[in-house]
Design a protein around this motif. Sequence first.
Motif: not given
Length: 195
Positions: A2, A32-33, A36-37, A39
């Motif tokens: 994140i 992906e990162d 994730e950040t 969300h």
Amino acid sequence: MIYPIVAYGDPILRKPTRFIEKDEVDLKKLSEDMFETMHGANGVGLAAPQIGLNIRIFVVDGTPFAERDEEDEDDEPDLSLVDFKKTFINPEILEETGEEWAFEEGCLSIPGIRGDVYRPETLRIRYRDLDWNEHEETYSGMAARIIQHEYDHLLGKLFVDYLPTLKKQFIKKKLTDISKGNVDADYRMRFPSRR
């Protein structure tokens, strides 16, 4: 991983981004990162400048809007948002058409501020996916708006640029406070004055 979200006032948010070369970065890991950040901050879109990268990529996930529609019994869910989770690499908006319509937008880089922004209803966009395949697609309604908002980040534009002069004057102090780190956000942020 994140990333901290870059706050209003950081020069990277005002810089046009550069196109990515194939195999320049690990796009799958970066995507992906970014998801994730995004969300982790309860967002529906995130562009590379918002995590401090001057490259042409953004991610979107319209699912929260589709879920909100389902909770409102009077509204039909916007089915175009149910599976609207994508990564756009080197996007180029080719055309915007239709009536301009208003919607109250916000931005993870500008917490606590919202405002009505008028945008065209439909757009056509060309982009690459995570496997470097090129696509040309058309989006309308809320999906188009999410793309337009994130695409603006790649051009160095922010939603507050579209607000009427009076509203801009009204929020000027709040924007200054955000750039100084005087803001409450329930996610990690990176402030220009705290480097």
